[in-house]
Design a protein around this motif. Structure first.
Motif, short mmCIF file in Angstrom:
data_model
loop_
_atom_site.label_atom_id
_atom_site.label_comp_id
_atom_site.label_asym_id
_atom_site.label_seq_id
_atom_site.Cartn_x
_atom_site.Cartn_y
_atom_site.Cartn_z
N VAL A 14 0.83 -1.21 0.00
CA VAL A 14 0.00 0.00 0.00
C VAL A 14 0.86 1.26 0.00
O VAL A 14 0.46 2.29 -0.51
CB VAL A 14 -0.95 0.00 1.23
N ASP A 15 2.08 1.17 0.53
CA ASP A 15 2.92 2.35 0.68
C ASP A 15 3.68 2.74 -0.58
O ASP A 15 4.27 3.79 -0.64
CB ASP A 15 3.94 2.12 1.80
N SER A 16 3.70 1.91 -1.60
CA SER A 16 4.52 2.20 -2.77
C SER A 16 4.06 3.43 -3.53
O SER A 16 4.85 4.09 -4.19
CB SER A 16 4.55 1.01 -3.72
N TRP A 17 2.81 3.80 -3.43
CA TRP A 17 2.33 4.98 -4.15
C TRP A 17 2.88 6.26 -3.57
O TRP A 17 2.86 7.30 -4.20
CB TRP A 17 0.80 5.02 -4.16
N LEU A 18 3.41 6.20 -2.35
CA LEU A 18 3.97 7.39 -1.72
C LEU A 18 5.26 7.84 -2.39
O LEU A 18 5.60 9.01 -2.39
CB LEU A 18 4.26 7.13 -0.24
N LEU A 19 6.01 6.90 -2.95
CA LEU A 19 7.29 7.21 -3.55
C LEU A 19 7.18 7.19 -5.06
O LEU A 19 6.79 6.19 -5.64
CB LEU A 19 8.33 6.18 -3.08
N ARG A 20 7.54 8.28 -5.70
CA ARG A 20 7.39 8.40 -7.16
C ARG A 20 8.27 7.42 -7.91
O ARG A 20 7.85 6.78 -8.85
CB ARG A 20 7.75 9.82 -7.60
N GLN A 21 9.53 7.34 -7.53
CA GLN A 21 10.48 6.55 -8.30
C GLN A 21 10.46 5.07 -7.92
O GLN A 21 11.04 4.25 -8.61
CB GLN A 21 11.89 7.10 -8.10
N SER A 22 9.83 4.73 -6.81
CA SER A 22 9.81 3.34 -6.37
C SER A 22 8.68 2.54 -6.99
O SER A 22 8.59 1.34 -6.77
CB SER A 22 9.70 3.28 -4.85
N ALA A 35 17.59 6.70 -6.74
CA ALA A 35 18.64 6.73 -5.71
C ALA A 35 18.53 7.98 -4.85
O ALA A 35 18.68 7.91 -3.62
CB ALA A 35 20.02 6.66 -6.37
N PHE A 36 18.24 9.12 -5.47
CA PHE A 36 18.11 10.36 -4.71
C PHE A 36 16.89 10.32 -3.79
O PHE A 36 16.93 10.79 -2.65
CB PHE A 36 18.01 11.57 -5.64
N GLU A 37 15.79 9.78 -4.31
CA GLU A 37 14.59 9.67 -3.49
C GLU A 37 14.82 8.72 -2.33
O GLU A 37 14.41 9.00 -1.20
CB GLU A 37 13.42 9.18 -4.33
N ARG A 38 15.50 7.63 -2.58
CA ARG A 38 15.77 6.66 -1.51
C ARG A 38 16.64 7.28 -0.42
O ARG A 38 16.39 7.09 0.77
CB ARG A 38 16.45 5.43 -2.09
N GLU A 39 17.68 8.05 -0.80
CA GLU A 39 18.53 8.72 0.19
C GLU A 39 17.71 9.68 1.04
O GLU A 39 17.89 9.76 2.26
CB GLU A 39 19.66 9.47 -0.50
N TRP A 40 16.82 10.43 0.40
CA TRP A 40 15.99 11.39 1.11
C TRP A 40 15.05 10.69 2.10
O TRP A 40 14.92 11.10 3.24
CB TRP A 40 15.21 12.22 0.10
N VAL A 41 14.42 9.61 1.66
CA VAL A 41 13.50 8.88 2.52
C VAL A 41 14.24 8.23 3.68
O VAL A 41 13.79 8.27 4.82
CB VAL A 41 12.70 7.84 1.71
N GLU A 42 15.41 7.63 3.39
CA GLU A 42 16.18 6.99 4.46
C GLU A 42 16.68 8.01 5.47
O GLU A 42 16.74 7.73 6.66
CB GLU A 42 17.35 6.22 3.87
N PHE A 63 17.24 15.55 -4.69
CA PHE A 63 16.12 14.83 -5.29
C PHE A 63 15.30 15.77 -6.19
O PHE A 63 14.96 15.42 -7.32
CB PHE A 63 15.24 14.23 -4.20
N MET A 64 15.02 16.97 -5.72
CA MET A 64 14.24 17.92 -6.51
C MET A 64 15.01 18.37 -7.76
O MET A 64 14.41 18.57 -8.81
CB MET A 64 13.84 19.14 -5.67
N GLU A 65 16.33 18.51 -7.65
CA GLU A 65 17.12 18.87 -8.83
C GLU A 65 17.07 17.75 -9.86
O GLU A 65 16.96 18.01 -11.06
CB GLU A 65 18.57 19.15 -8.43
N CYS A 66 17.12 16.53 -9.39
CA CYS A 66 17.04 15.40 -10.32
C CYS A 66 15.67 15.36 -11.01
O CYS A 66 15.59 15.07 -12.20
CB CYS A 66 17.29 14.09 -9.57
N MET A 67 14.63 15.67 -10.28
CA MET A 67 13.27 15.61 -10.84
C MET A 67 12.98 16.79 -11.78
O MET A 67 12.42 16.61 -12.85
CB MET A 67 12.23 15.60 -9.72
#
Length: 106
Positions: A14-22, A35-42, A63-67
């Motif tokens: 259910v939680d996968s929709w929270l992360l765009r790249q995951s 990778a940037f999103e994962r670093e931010w979440v971790e 992460f925002m620069e990558c996006m």
């Protein structure tokens, strides 16, 4: 983390929709900014919203620069403005293929 791994037991995520790249990507490859999103979440995991905003600012900016590529676009704009200034001053003449003049093809 819940006491029972209910999502794992039911085979849902259910939680996968929270992360765009995951989310599931085309051909099963990770997203470009995963990778940037994962670093931010971790970084922010378990800190709380207020502390995470303060302590994970660098990861979020990466992460925002990558996006959005805002810094890249700004840098490209500055380079093009500099090129135009040099052309006006006569210090630079672009090659013919940059001016839309192509060589005749055989």
């Amino acid at each position: 983390m819940p006491f029972w791994g209910l999502q794992k037991q039911l085979g849902i995520d259910v939680d996968s929709w929270l992360l765009r790249q995951s989310m599931p990507q085309l051909h099963g490859q990770a997203g470009a900014c995963h990778a940037f999103e994962r670093e931010w979440v971790e970084c922010g995991h378990g800190l709380g919203q207020t502390r995470a905003r303060r302590e994970c600012q660098l990861e979020y900016e990466d992460f925002m620069e990558c996006m959005k590529r805002t810094k890249l676009a700004q840098r490209l704009r500055i380079i093009l403005e500099q090129r135009d200034r040099m052309i006006k001053q006569g210090k630079y003449t672009p090659p013919d293929y940059h001016m839309g003049k192509e060589e005749p093809r055989p």
